[in-house]
Design a protein around this motif. Structure first.
Motif, PDB file in Angstrom:
ATOM      1  N   GLY A 200       0.620  -1.158  -0.307  1.00 28.95           N
ATOM      2  CA  GLY A 200       0.109   0.224   0.005  1.00 28.95           C
ATOM      3  C   GLY A 200       0.668   1.245   0.156  1.00 28.95           C
ATOM      4  O   GLY A 200       2.160   0.765   0.147  1.00 28.95           O
ATOM      5  N   ALA A 201       0.547   2.664  -0.313  1.00 35.59           N
ATOM      6  CA  ALA A 201       1.055   4.027  -0.342  1.00 35.59           C
ATOM      7  C   ALA A 201       1.526   3.882   0.786  1.00 35.59           C
ATOM      8  O   ALA A 201       2.826   4.384   0.953  1.00 35.59           O
ATOM      9  CB  ALA A 201      -0.074   4.454  -0.856  1.00 35.59           C
TER      10      ALA A 201
ATOM     11  N   ALA B 253       0.446   0.809   4.662  1.00 38.86           N
ATOM     12  CA  ALA B 253      -0.494   0.117   5.557  1.00 38.86           C
ATOM     13  C   ALA B 253      -1.910  -0.855   5.537  1.00 38.86           C
ATOM     14  O   ALA B 253      -2.779  -1.170   5.641  1.00 38.86           O
ATOM     15  CB  ALA B 253      -1.592   1.231   6.381  1.00 38.86           C
ATOM     16  N   ALA B 254      -1.866  -1.277   3.904  1.00 33.51           N
ATOM     17  CA  ALA B 254      -2.681  -2.188   3.313  1.00 33.51           C
ATOM     18  C   ALA B 254      -2.941  -3.717   4.204  1.00 33.51           C
ATOM     19  O   ALA B 254      -1.614  -4.067   5.080  1.00 33.51           O
ATOM     20  CB  ALA B 254      -1.814  -2.487   1.524  1.00 33.51           C
ATOM     21  N   GLY B 255      -3.933  -4.183   4.269  1.00 29.09           N
ATOM     22  CA  GLY B 255      -4.208  -5.187   4.813  1.00 29.09           C
ATOM     23  C   GLY B 255      -5.478  -5.063   6.257  1.00 29.09           C
ATOM     24  O   GLY B 255      -5.229  -5.958   6.727  1.00 29.09           O
ATOM     25  N   GLU B 256      -5.708  -3.589   6.273  1.00 25.77           N
ATOM     26  CA  GLU B 256      -6.242  -3.267   7.893  1.00 25.77           C
ATOM     27  C   GLU B 256      -7.873  -3.678   7.997  1.00 25.77           C
ATOM     28  O   GLU B 256      -8.580  -3.011   8.137  1.00 25.77           O
ATOM     29  CB  GLU B 256      -6.175  -1.832   7.602  1.00 25.77           C
ATOM     30  CG  GLU B 256      -5.121  -1.222   8.244  1.00 25.77           C
ATOM     31  CD  GLU B 256      -4.341  -1.553   9.219  1.00 25.77           C
ATOM     32  OE1 GLU B 256      -5.268  -1.583  10.140  1.00 25.77           O
ATOM     33  OE2 GLU B 256      -3.475  -0.963  10.403  1.00 25.77           O
TER      34      GLU B 256
ATOM     35  N   VAL C 133     -12.412  -2.441   9.351  1.00 33.39           N
ATOM     36  CA  VAL C 133     -13.689  -1.552   7.942  1.00 33.39           C
ATOM     37  C   VAL C 133     -14.726  -1.959   9.131  1.00 33.39           C
ATOM     38  O   VAL C 133     -14.637  -2.744  10.330  1.00 33.39           O
ATOM     39  CB  VAL C 133     -13.150  -3.354   7.128  1.00 33.39           C
ATOM     40  CG1 VAL C 133     -14.678  -3.194   6.455  1.00 33.39           C
ATOM     41  CG2 VAL C 133     -12.183  -3.287   6.524  1.00 33.39           C
TER      42      VAL C 133
ATOM     43  N   ILE D 125     -13.771  -7.169  -4.836  1.00 37.48           N
ATOM     44  CA  ILE D 125     -13.296  -6.015  -5.734  1.00 37.48           C
ATOM     45  C   ILE D 125     -11.937  -6.935  -6.046  1.00 37.48           C
ATOM     46  O   ILE D 125     -11.252  -6.400  -7.159  1.00 37.48           O
ATOM     47  CB  ILE D 125     -12.660  -5.217  -4.067  1.00 37.48           C
ATOM     48  CG1 ILE D 125     -14.035  -4.112  -3.685  1.00 37.48           C
ATOM     49  CG2 ILE D 125     -11.756  -3.858  -4.375  1.00 37.48           C
ATOM     50  CD1 ILE D 125     -14.492  -3.501  -2.379  1.00 37.48           C
TER      51      ILE D 125
ATOM     52  N   ASP E 251     -13.585   1.357   3.361  1.00 36.11           N
ATOM     53  CA  ASP E 251     -13.644  -0.469   3.181  1.00 36.11           C
ATOM     54  C   ASP E 251     -12.553  -0.591   2.169  1.00 36.11           C
ATOM     55  O   ASP E 251     -11.684  -1.331   2.974  1.00 36.11           O
ATOM     56  CB  ASP E 251     -15.037  -1.239   3.288  1.00 36.11           C
ATOM     57  CG  ASP E 251     -15.294  -0.548   4.495  1.00 36.11           C
ATOM     58  OD1 ASP E 251     -15.362  -0.331   5.170  1.00 36.11           O
ATOM     59  OD2 ASP E 251     -16.900  -1.494   3.837  1.00 36.11           O
ATOM     60  N   ALA E 252     -12.154  -0.185   0.602  1.00 39.47           N
ATOM     61  CA  ALA E 252     -11.801  -0.480   0.016  1.00 39.47           C
ATOM     62  C   ALA E 252     -10.313  -0.163  -0.026  1.00 39.47           C
ATOM     63  O   ALA E 252      -8.899  -0.868  -0.422  1.00 39.47           O
ATOM     64  CB  ALA E 252     -11.854  -0.442  -0.905  1.00 39.47           C
TER      65      ALA E 252
ATOM     66  N   LEU F 126      -8.839   0.967   3.500  1.00 36.85           N
ATOM     67  CA  LEU F 126      -8.005   0.259   4.504  1.00 36.85           C
ATOM     68  C   LEU F 126      -7.544  -1.071   4.513  1.00 36.85           C
ATOM     69  O   LEU F 126      -6.929  -1.042   4.795  1.00 36.85           O
ATOM     70  CB  LEU F 126      -9.253  -0.327   5.709  1.00 36.85           C
ATOM     71  CG  LEU F 126     -10.143   0.827   6.552  1.00 36.85           C
ATOM     72  CD1 LEU F 126     -11.687   1.068   6.986  1.00 36.85           C
ATOM     73  CD2 LEU F 126      -9.173   1.376   7.435  1.00 36.85           C
ATOM     74  N   ILE F 127      -8.252  -1.846   2.768  1.00 38.97           N
ATOM     75  CA  ILE F 127      -7.388  -2.851   3.149  1.00 38.97           C
ATOM     76  C   ILE F 127      -6.310  -3.039   1.631  1.00 38.97           C
ATOM     77  O   ILE F 127      -5.591  -3.361   2.297  1.00 38.97           O
ATOM     78  CB  ILE F 127      -8.475  -3.877   2.519  1.00 38.97           C
ATOM     79  CG1 ILE F 127      -9.649  -3.899   3.547  1.00 38.97           C
ATOM     80  CG2 ILE F 127      -7.713  -5.469   1.217  1.00 38.97           C
ATOM     81  CD1 ILE F 127     -11.076  -4.995   3.114  1.00 38.97           C
TER      82      ILE F 127
ATOM     83  N   ASN G 122      -5.195  -0.070   0.848  1.00 38.01           N
ATOM     84  CA  ASN G 122      -3.573   1.682   0.801  1.00 38.01           C
ATOM     85  C   ASN G 122      -3.370   2.379  -0.328  1.00 38.01           C
ATOM     86  O   ASN G 122      -2.363   2.472  -0.275  1.00 38.01           O
ATOM     87  CB  ASN G 122      -3.014   1.308   2.064  1.00 38.01           C
ATOM     88  CG  ASN G 122      -2.408   2.587   3.336  1.00 38.01           C
ATOM     89  OD1 ASN G 122      -0.772   2.194   2.507  1.00 38.01           O
ATOM     90  ND2 ASN G 122      -2.577   3.427   2.896  1.00 38.01           N
TER      91      ASN G 122
END
Lengths: 380, 380
Positions: free
Chosen positions: A224-225, A228-231, A235, A303, B299-300, B302-303, B305
């Motif tokens: 992620g940018a 922080a991807a995968g949070e 949600v 998604i 939501d997208a 957060l996952i 980023n």
């Protein structure tokens, strides 16, 4: 592409990788055989093998003197040094450090663990990690001079005063190899995904004290940018739900992390949860967690359209029905896409973070996956 | 990596690209000069230039007969064909075909559009696309023999009897270049993301008759395991909402696609929606769409980023307040991550799909970005 220097370096690197790939596949070959297989000119090849020999990435394993007796200087056979391509995976968790060492063939050749008190300071964890590597190397006879890369997974967030920079510095100071640092849950995702799927599109979520996860897209870990991807944990699943530690209301963590499930079930720990999981109140708590998890993963799957979803962590380990329950919800919600992803429980044990850290190092190798990252201006 | 055939094709293509890159930089060069600069053997180079000449990608521009008078056959100078269209982007929508042609510098050198009745059959659309390419080439003087790649975006789903295979076949039969096929909304995502962000992590969503989208991760388009990534439209936003065409209840499409917004606003078309957008009932309808869209995108985000979220399609074009409304929701929901993504309206026009198809071709070029995707066993 900012000029011809970058393109030249890239082409050179592609040629080098081609030579390494051929040797990886075939074992010992003469320069003439490598030239024939690679399509490279003798001049170019000679430069490349000279450089690889100097760096110790390849070695002279033999000469074919027998076949050419009397015909002048025998042709040398070149091969990868089996001791050369070593990779180190380190996982610095909240209560223990784990280390695994892999050789050039990707085999795990050594590993170990060292515990420290929960909430240990950052310098303490770093020292434990570095010392553990040294201990394993000395006890299991590993030559660390041959390291090609080190991956270090850390349990986020960093403790007070700690940073990614500290981790890089601690390992780079002690070992002469490139260091990669990422979240240990993301590395676990990569380890679970590794070698399992055709295209490598995998979602991984981990239900523990918090809820984190990782995405693997096309075989690569998505950071992620902002890293922080995968949070998945934040949600929203219930607009009128409880307040989360993040300040929002009704996050997945307020329903499907270990503590809220234990509280809703009225039990003290995961052992009790597992034993009493068929009692109505316990069942209601885990069903609710499975349902919320399933809805979040279904949205993510709509998604991202992954091949595989892996659900890990101590909660589904104690109550595997959570995986089945989430899978049922995902199957229903994925109707428009046709075929949903496979869904399974995590398979690896506590060394998943260290293994994933090693996988991340392998993926840095240009022929394997991360080629474009070497282009100036793109991310590393 | 399942064998050496794929690796060989990959290396061959890398060599070809290297030769083209050298000619792009230097203008006319002899084979000996190209060999010296590329590090390729004469044999390998001769095969490659022979093939490129046969395809018209390069031409003989001169011979250095003057310098070598009397010394036998003069050395030919080779160069790129300056009129060569290197990449072709085609967008086969529901009501029109669009074509754009880019040269080696990525400049669009020709383009055009051809309309057909809504609901036209698949063969009709394919014929329109291929004929449009021919017409543009002939009217605008483009040499199609030099094509390096064709990207074809199609409005999904395929009409009855149509398939991805038909598209590949129709274009591969007519043109001698590799053909890429993907969803035109995904190509639009790639076009909007192109060159804009550091790392290339972008979410794109399009509000039209349906709601589709695309993800760009690390500069690459995410197709998903089943080619169905980007189904933002079927994420559930209201468990007690209306029935969606997919069969589920309360999907984002039931709230934020063009038709439900017009119905809720009590207006007939997008023009009227735009004009009357400050009236309370209209405002309530667009606010509700913006809120639902914002929650799905949050939501997208957060996952995944992402750095950037782009909102496109006719609905936000008519009522730009939808973009601002969704942005406000995303900012609130992204609290735990710290800094949320940039959010903006789409900037490109109706040729976004054709432009994105060209971008996808560039990304296939091994020297540029997508090296590993050509390896057998990985996705195309």
């Amino acid at each position: 592409m900012s000029g011809s220097g970058g393109v030249h370096a890239l082409v050179r690197r592609a040629h080098e990788e081609r030579v390494l790939a051929i040797l990886r596949e075939r074992g010992g070959l003469s320069r003439a055989q490598i030239a024939a297989r690679s399509g490279l000119s003798r001049t170019t090849l000679s430069e490349i093998t000279g450089d690889l020999l100097a760096r110790g990435a390849i070695v002279v394993v033999n000469t074919d003197a027998r076949d050419r007796a009397g015909s002048g200087r025998p042709a040398e056979l070149l091969a990868l040094d089996p001791r050369s391509g070593q990779f180190l995976g380190v996982d610095l968790g909240h209560t223990r450090a784990r280390v695994a060492v892999a050789d050039a063939t990707h085999e795990i050749i050594a590993s170990g663990v060292d515990e420290y008190p929960p909430g240990s300071s950052w310098p303490r964890r770093l020292t434990a990690g570095v010392d553990l590597v040294d201990r394993i190397a000395s006890e299991q006879g590993i030559n660390l001079a041959a390291l090609q890369g080190i991956g270090v997974g850390v349990a986020g967030p960093y403790p007070a005063g700690g940073s990614r920079q500290d981790v890089l510095a601690a390992f780079a100071e002690r070992f002469a190899a490139p260091v990669l640092v990422d979240n240990n849950t993301r590395f676990a995702a990569l380890a679970e995904a590794s070698g399992e799927t055709e295209a490598g599109d995998v979602l991984y979520v981990r239900l523990a004290d918090g809820i984190g996860g990782g995405l693997v897209v096309g075989g690569r870990l998505v950071s992620g940018a902002g890293g922080a991807a995968g949070e998945f944990g934040h949600v929203k699943v219930d607009p009128s739900g409880g307040i989360c530690r993040c300040g929002k209301r009704g996050c997945l963590e307020t329903v499907a992390a270990v503590r809220p499930v234990l509280a809703a079930a009225g039990v003290d720990d995961l052992g009790e949860l597992a034993v009493r999981r068929d009692e109505p109140r316990v069942r209601a708590a885990t069903d609710r967690a499975a349902d919320a998890l399933g809805r979040v993963l279904a949205d993510a799957a709509l998604i991202l359209n992954p091949e595989l979803i892996v659900i890990g962590g101590p909660l589904p380990f104690a109550v595997p029905e959570i995986v089945a329950g989430a899978a049922a919800v995902i199957a229903t919600e994925m109707i428009p896409v046709g075929s949903g992803p496979l869904i399974r429980a995590a398979r690896l044990g506590d060394d998943d973070g260290a293994r994933g850290a090693i996988t991340a190092c392998f993926l840095q190798s240009p022929l394997l996956a991360d080629y474009p990252s070497a282009v100036p201006g793109s991310r590393s």
